[in-house]
Design a protein around this motif. Structure first.
Motif, mmCIF file in Angstrom:
data_model
loop_
_atom_site.group_PDB
_atom_site.id
_atom_site.type_symbol
_atom_site.label_atom_id
_atom_site.label_comp_id
_atom_site.label_asym_id
_atom_site.label_seq_id
_atom_site.Cartn_x
_atom_site.Cartn_y
_atom_site.Cartn_z
ATOM 1 N N GLU A 69 44.080 30.454 -11.615
ATOM 2 C CA GLU A 69 43.437 29.579 -12.208
ATOM 3 C C GLU A 69 43.164 28.198 -11.437
ATOM 4 O O GLU A 69 44.424 27.817 -10.862
ATOM 5 C CB GLU A 69 43.760 29.472 -13.622
ATOM 6 N N TYR A 70 42.336 27.527 -11.599
ATOM 7 C CA TYR A 70 42.157 26.296 -11.110
ATOM 8 C C TYR A 70 42.680 25.285 -12.027
ATOM 9 O O TYR A 70 42.758 25.138 -13.063
ATOM 10 C CB TYR A 70 40.756 25.849 -10.943
ATOM 11 N N ASP A 71 43.655 24.149 -11.269
ATOM 12 C CA ASP A 71 43.970 22.930 -11.864
ATOM 13 C C ASP A 71 42.726 22.168 -12.501
ATOM 14 O O ASP A 71 42.349 21.651 -11.469
ATOM 15 C CB ASP A 71 45.141 22.538 -11.342
ATOM 16 N N VAL A 72 42.410 22.100 -13.600
ATOM 17 C CA VAL A 72 41.302 21.357 -13.966
ATOM 18 C C VAL A 72 41.742 20.030 -14.914
ATOM 19 O O VAL A 72 41.017 19.503 -15.838
ATOM 20 C CB VAL A 72 40.012 21.901 -14.716
ATOM 21 N N SER A 73 42.927 19.462 -14.735
ATOM 22 C CA SER A 73 43.411 18.587 -15.660
ATOM 23 C C SER A 73 42.593 17.242 -15.217
ATOM 24 O O SER A 73 42.127 17.130 -14.326
ATOM 25 C CB SER A 73 44.971 18.374 -15.227
ATOM 26 N N PRO A 74 42.520 16.294 -16.421
ATOM 27 C CA PRO A 74 41.817 15.498 -16.361
ATOM 28 C C PRO A 74 42.357 14.346 -15.078
ATOM 29 O O PRO A 74 41.455 13.712 -14.535
ATOM 30 C CB PRO A 74 42.091 14.615 -17.605
ATOM 31 N N GLU A 75 43.600 14.288 -14.602
ATOM 32 C CA GLU A 75 44.178 13.472 -13.907
ATOM 33 C C GLU A 75 43.851 14.122 -12.533
ATOM 34 O O GLU A 75 43.316 13.112 -11.583
ATOM 35 C CB GLU A 75 45.753 13.690 -13.908
ATOM 36 N N ARG A 76 43.663 15.329 -12.349
ATOM 37 C CA ARG A 76 43.198 15.689 -10.974
ATOM 38 C C ARG A 76 41.637 15.456 -10.643
ATOM 39 O O ARG A 76 41.149 15.178 -9.831
ATOM 40 C CB ARG A 76 43.315 17.549 -11.019
ATOM 41 N N MET A 77 40.947 15.541 -11.825
ATOM 42 C CA MET A 77 39.321 15.438 -11.782
ATOM 43 C C MET A 77 39.266 13.917 -11.534
ATOM 44 O O MET A 77 38.382 13.517 -10.629
ATOM 45 C CB MET A 77 38.828 15.864 -13.159
ATOM 46 N N LEU A 78 39.978 13.116 -12.155
ATOM 47 C CA LEU A 78 39.781 11.847 -11.986
ATOM 48 C C LEU A 78 40.039 11.249 -10.461
ATOM 49 O O LEU A 78 39.420 10.396 -9.951
ATOM 50 C CB LEU A 78 40.545 10.728 -12.893
ATOM 51 N N ALA A 79 41.048 11.833 -10.115
ATOM 52 C CA ALA A 79 41.653 11.671 -8.628
ATOM 53 C C ALA A 79 40.457 12.060 -7.639
ATOM 54 O O ALA A 79 40.303 11.097 -6.626
ATOM 55 C CB ALA A 79 43.045 12.581 -8.378
ATOM 56 N N VAL A 80 39.675 13.110 -7.760
ATOM 57 C CA VAL A 80 38.618 13.381 -6.735
ATOM 58 C C VAL A 80 37.583 12.369 -7.151
ATOM 59 O O VAL A 80 37.041 11.954 -6.242
ATOM 60 C CB VAL A 80 38.159 14.846 -7.269
ATOM 61 N N MET A 81 37.521 12.077 -8.348
ATOM 62 C CA MET A 81 36.282 10.917 -8.612
ATOM 63 C C MET A 81 36.552 9.719 -7.705
ATOM 64 O O MET A 81 35.709 8.993 -7.314
ATOM 65 C CB MET A 81 35.779 11.129 -10.052
ATOM 66 N N ARG A 82 37.603 9.358 -7.929
ATOM 67 C CA ARG A 82 38.202 8.071 -7.535
ATOM 68 C C ARG A 82 37.942 7.924 -6.147
ATOM 69 O O ARG A 82 37.461 7.046 -5.511
ATOM 70 C CB ARG A 82 39.603 7.830 -7.860
ATOM 71 N N ILE A 83 38.616 9.126 -5.214
ATOM 72 C CA ILE A 83 38.162 9.427 -3.922
ATOM 73 C C ILE A 83 36.849 9.189 -3.597
ATOM 74 O O ILE A 83 36.164 8.494 -2.594
ATOM 75 C CB ILE A 83 38.942 10.538 -3.454
ATOM 76 N N ILE A 84 35.955 9.726 -4.246
ATOM 77 C CA ILE A 84 34.333 10.100 -3.938
ATOM 78 C C ILE A 84 34.093 8.544 -3.992
ATOM 79 O O ILE A 84 33.067 7.964 -3.344
ATOM 80 C CB ILE A 84 33.828 10.886 -4.755
ATOM 81 N N ASN A 85 34.309 7.750 -5.155
ATOM 82 C CA ASN A 85 33.853 6.458 -5.365
ATOM 83 C C ASN A 85 34.296 5.612 -4.253
ATOM 84 O O ASN A 85 33.745 4.508 -3.947
ATOM 85 C CB ASN A 85 34.342 6.033 -6.651
ATOM 86 N N GLU A 86 35.706 5.619 -3.843
ATOM 87 C CA GLU A 86 36.139 4.764 -2.656
ATOM 88 C C GLU A 86 35.173 5.049 -1.389
ATOM 89 O O GLU A 86 34.793 4.239 -0.665
ATOM 90 C CB GLU A 86 37.363 5.403 -2.520
ATOM 91 N N ASP A 87 34.738 6.251 -1.405
ATOM 92 C CA ASP A 87 34.016 6.766 -0.010
ATOM 93 C C ASP A 87 32.647 6.088 -0.367
ATOM 94 O O ASP A 87 32.089 5.455 0.755
ATOM 95 C CB ASP A 87 33.842 8.231 0.002
ATOM 96 N N ILE A 88 32.048 6.054 -1.493
ATOM 97 C CA ILE A 88 30.799 5.310 -1.750
ATOM 98 C C ILE A 88 31.011 3.767 -1.135
ATOM 99 O O ILE A 88 30.010 3.111 -0.703
ATOM 100 C CB ILE A 88 30.413 5.819 -3.055
ATOM 101 N N GLU A 89 32.006 3.321 -1.840
ATOM 102 C CA GLU A 89 32.312 1.720 -1.484
ATOM 103 C C GLU A 89 32.350 1.660 0.026
ATOM 104 O O GLU A 89 31.958 0.503 0.472
ATOM 105 C CB GLU A 89 33.786 1.322 -2.035
ATOM 106 N N GLU A 90 33.065 2.446 0.696
ATOM 107 C CA GLU A 90 33.129 2.491 2.345
ATOM 108 C C GLU A 90 31.782 2.509 2.877
ATOM 109 O O GLU A 90 31.727 1.864 3.726
ATOM 110 C CB GLU A 90 34.249 3.619 2.578
#
Length: 151
Positions: A69-90
């Motif tokens: 099973e994949y870990d689809v916890s909100p914390e994990r999902m938000l961590a991915v989105m945070r990294i993507i958003n940081e990449d967009i900022e970069e």
């Protein structure tokens, strides 16, 4: 010029990598929607897994009961989105530094099986000039389009 292109590609690769990490490299395709418009940064990501198009929180719908099973916890999902958003900022900072226009929208598609990467960019306003649409709605529309057209 080469430095700009390399760094731009590096940030896009990072977005794909973090999304692959989210599903432990078990996906056929990865889709990333990245938006930067009028000061609003937004992202979404979804997948093709076992011939099913799935939003990130529903990836377990692609696995058989009793399988991993994949870990689809909100914390994990938000961590991915945070990294993507940081990449967009970069990318935004990179564009400013090199006096290049920042895309308002990036649609990234990575085919895991053959290593094929496709990107579509827009430079016009997509949703901030619209009375009711949000970045999330645009991302949802893209997901539905992908699912309907199987691209």
């Amino acid at each position: 010029m080469k430095e700009f292109e390399d760094k731009f590609s590096e940030f896009q690769s990072d977005m794909i990598s973090i999304c692959l990490e989210y599903v432990e490299d078990r996906a056929e395709k990865v889709y990333v929607y990245a938006s930067c418009e009028e000061g609003v940064i937004s992202s979404r990501f979804f997948y093709l897994i076992n011939n099913k198009y799935l939003e990130c929180h529903k990836v377990n719908d692609a696995v058989e009961k009793g399988e991993y099973e994949y870990d689809v916890s909100p914390e994990r999902m938000l961590a991915v989105m945070r990294i993507i958003n940081e990449d967009i900022e970069e990318i935004k900072a990179l564009c400013n530094e090199h006096e290049r226009e920042m895309p308002t929208e990036m649609k990234l598609i990575y085919d895991v099986n053959n290593g094929n990467f496709k990107a579509q960019y827009k430079y016009d306003l997509v949703y901030t000039n619209h009375e009711t649409k949000t970045a999330g709605q645009i991302a949802d529309e893209w997901f539905e389009e992908i699912r309907s057209n199987n691209i």
